[in-house]
Design a protein around this motif. Structure first.
Motif, PDB file in Angstrom:
ATOM      1  N   GLY A 160       0.492  -1.317  -0.273  1.00  0.00           N
ATOM      2  CA  GLY A 160       0.076   0.109   0.260  1.00  0.00           C
ATOM      3  C   GLY A 160       0.943   1.103   0.122  1.00  0.00           C
ATOM      4  N   GLU A 161       1.902   0.941   0.011  1.00  0.00           N
ATOM      5  CA  GLU A 161       2.945   2.216  -0.014  1.00  0.00           C
ATOM      6  C   GLU A 161       3.275   2.739  -1.458  1.00  0.00           C
ATOM      7  OE1 GLU A 161       3.613   4.019   2.774  1.00  0.00           O
ATOM      8  OE2 GLU A 161       2.216   2.895   4.390  1.00  0.00           O
ATOM      9  N   ALA A 166       5.861  -2.812  -1.759  1.00  0.00           N
ATOM     10  CA  ALA A 166       5.706  -1.385  -1.926  1.00  0.00           C
ATOM     11  C   ALA A 166       5.256  -1.323  -3.542  1.00  0.00           C
ATOM     12  CB  ALA A 166       6.658  -0.587  -1.354  1.00  0.00           C
ATOM     13  N   GLU A 167       5.025  -0.274  -3.976  1.00  0.00           N
ATOM     14  CA  GLU A 167       4.651   0.282  -5.021  1.00  0.00           C
ATOM     15  C   GLU A 167       5.698   0.977  -5.456  1.00  0.00           C
ATOM     16  OE1 GLU A 167       1.853   2.574  -7.692  1.00  0.00           O
ATOM     17  OE2 GLU A 167       1.129   1.176  -6.254  1.00  0.00           O
ATOM     18  N   VAL A 168       6.383   0.849  -6.503  1.00  0.00           N
ATOM     19  CA  VAL A 168       8.144   1.549  -6.860  1.00  0.00           C
ATOM     20  C   VAL A 168       8.541   2.157  -8.169  1.00  0.00           C
ATOM     21  CG1 VAL A 168      10.754   1.185  -6.633  1.00  0.00           C
ATOM     22  CG2 VAL A 168       8.802   0.002  -5.038  1.00  0.00           C
ATOM     23  N   THR A 169       8.731   3.865  -7.708  1.00  0.00           N
ATOM     24  CA  THR A 169       9.081   4.767  -8.956  1.00  0.00           C
ATOM     25  C   THR A 169      10.532   5.413  -8.531  1.00  0.00           C
ATOM     26  OG1 THR A 169       6.970   5.368  -8.955  1.00  0.00           O
ATOM     27  CG2 THR A 169       8.717   6.297 -10.554  1.00  0.00           C
ATOM     28  N   LEU A 170      11.559   4.567  -9.634  1.00  0.00           N
ATOM     29  CA  LEU A 170      12.439   4.357  -9.212  1.00  0.00           C
ATOM     30  C   LEU A 170      13.445   5.631 -10.733  1.00  0.00           C
ATOM     31  CD1 LEU A 170      15.753   3.736  -8.238  1.00  0.00           C
ATOM     32  CD2 LEU A 170      15.511   2.173  -9.988  1.00  0.00           C
ATOM     33  N   VAL A 171      13.461   6.698 -10.066  1.00  0.00           N
ATOM     34  CA  VAL A 171      14.028   8.127 -10.518  1.00  0.00           C
ATOM     35  C   VAL A 171      16.215   8.105 -10.815  1.00  0.00           C
ATOM     36  CG1 VAL A 171      14.441  10.582 -11.196  1.00  0.00           C
ATOM     37  CG2 VAL A 171      12.278   9.420 -10.491  1.00  0.00           C
TER      38      VAL A 171
END
Ligand code: CTP
Length: 410
Positions: A195-196, A236-241
């Motif tokens: 959920g994060e 977690a749902e992850v966005t990697l910049v």
């Protein structure tokens, strides 16, 4: 603690020297075992000089040692790494053939086994090799798969030995699980970040001077990528910049590739709305050229003066509107690590600073291990040398703790 490094006969054998050095840097003693064919590519003396231990290759070499060497070594080691591993050794291992020291060591040891194959692309793709790999995987042997690329046989395809740092990183992970199973198991299967939405920045930025030159730094991106991997494993749902690095991003992450600090800021701004946890692990350039030339700058007789201007401080900007997000920064220091980290925690207004002394051999840039100190408003926790993956899990543990503390206050 002892590790055996098996080296077999292929052109990638020279890269085993880097694997040996990487393993030694983590503090383990390494005994190198070479096949006869490997000695055609690198002289055993090279490994002997670097490891400080005699190199074993002959099964029945005359010796004063009354112990049966393959049995005593099999019992002493915490891990057997074979890098590079040829199609031949994989076949022997899969079928229990023990006709030289290394293959005999494999069937004599109960230690975990890590294999990094290297061979021609057709040999790797051959059904015989693929079946052998499957048999070994099913038996619990771990693989660092070969990479795609230009091979010594002048063809392109899968078969090139994986980067030595990758092999060392996996080896360190396996040893860590063996020596402190409790701490490694603590997070296994934990889904405490379900959920994060976690936004992580990683790697260096590149500030162009002209089309062929630029300002960058030594960040490899490993620490940020390890946090992304660990957060994904924990649900977690992850966005990697990510700035420009040589690593493959985790397939499960939403990856945004950027180059400059300005592009990174833009990507962070775009991703921030939904983010609940922000981890700023990137090594952002503090300065960029005032002027980026569209054409290559030509040299002339005099000196060249480049005027640099400050880049935006991404972490500080995020902190200004952080709300109830947990925001984590990093501090790469070469002196007064904790004092400087605490000053950054206050100046930028984040919840946690992960500080490391980048002048230490086993910490910081382009090594699979790290020694970090977690600095929050209330606590300073100095962690010992560990793999970047384990450090990532410890950082996430701290984030979960901070989240709990802030929701208790709210
Ligand atoms: N950081 C950032 N934007 C910048 C520079 C740094 O967001 N333009 C972030 C880094 O990603 C890191 C933290 O700020 O999380 C601290 O970075 P560091 O370079 O150690 O500190 P600086 O604030 O740049 O200070 P100094 O270089 O003077 O030590």
């Amino acid at each position: 603690m002892k590790v055996a490094l098996g080296v077999t006969g292929c052109i990638g054998a020279y890269k085993a020297v880097e694997v040996l050095r990487g393993l030694q840097k983590t503090g383990v003693s390494v005994e190198v075992v070479m096949t006869r064919n490997a000695a055609n590519f690198v002289a055993p003396r090279t490994f002997q000089a670097i490891s400080g231990n005699p190199v074993v290759s002959e099964m029945f070499a005359p010796t004063d040692d009354p112990q049966i060497k393959h049995i005593s070594l099999a019992q002493e080691i915490e891990l057997l790494v074979i890098a590079p591993a040829t199609a031949n050794i994989l076949a022997k291992m899969a079928h229990g053939i023990a006709d030289d020291f290394l293959s005999t060591l494999y069937i004599s040891t109960t230690a975990p086994v890590l294999v990094a194959p290297a061979m021609n692309a057709e040999m790797w793709r051959h059904p015989a090799t693929q079946v052998n790999v499957r048999i070994l995987r099913e038996r619990g042997v771990e693989f660092v798969d070969p990479e795609d690329g230009y091979l010594a046989c002048q063809t392109v395809g899968p078969g090139r030995l994986a980067e030595s740092a990758k092999v060392v990183e996996r080896a360190v992970g396996i040893i860590g699980e063996r020596i402190s199973p409790a701490s490694s198991r603590r997070n296994a299967g934990t889904r405490d970040l379900l959920g994060e939405r976690v936004l992580i920045t990683a790697g260096p930025t590149y500030e162009a001077i002209d089309p062929v030159r630029g300002i960058t730094n030594r960040s490899s991106g490993r620490m940020g990528y390890a946090v992304a991997d660990a957060a994904l494993d924990r649900g977690a749902e992850v966005t990697l910049v990510t700035g420009p690095v040589r690593l493959d991003p985790p397939a499960r992450a939403n990856t945004v590739r950027v180059r400059s600090a300005a592009e990174m800021l833009e990507a962070v701004r775009a991703g921030m709305t939904n983010t609940t946890v922000f981890v700023m692990a990137a090594a952002v350039a503090d300065y960029r050229p005032v002027q980026s030339n569209n054409q290559k700058i030509k040299k002339n007789a005099g000196n060249l003066v480049l005027e640099l201007e400050r880049t935006e401080d991404i972490l500080a900007e995020v902190c200004r509107t952080k709300g109830d997000r947990i925001v984590v920064g990093f501090a790469a220091e070469t002196e007064n690590v904790i004092v400087n980290a605490r000053a950054k925690l206050v100046a930028k207004g984040c919840d946690l600073i992960v500080a490391n002394d980048v002048s230490a051999d086993d910490a910081g840039f382009d090594v699979p291990t790290n020694i970090v100190t977690l600095v929050s408003v209330d606590e300073t926790t100095e962690l010992p040398l560990m793999s970047k993956r384990e450090a990532a899990d410890r950082i996430l543990n701290e984030i979960v703790k901070l989240q709990k503390a802030s929701s208790a206050v709210a």
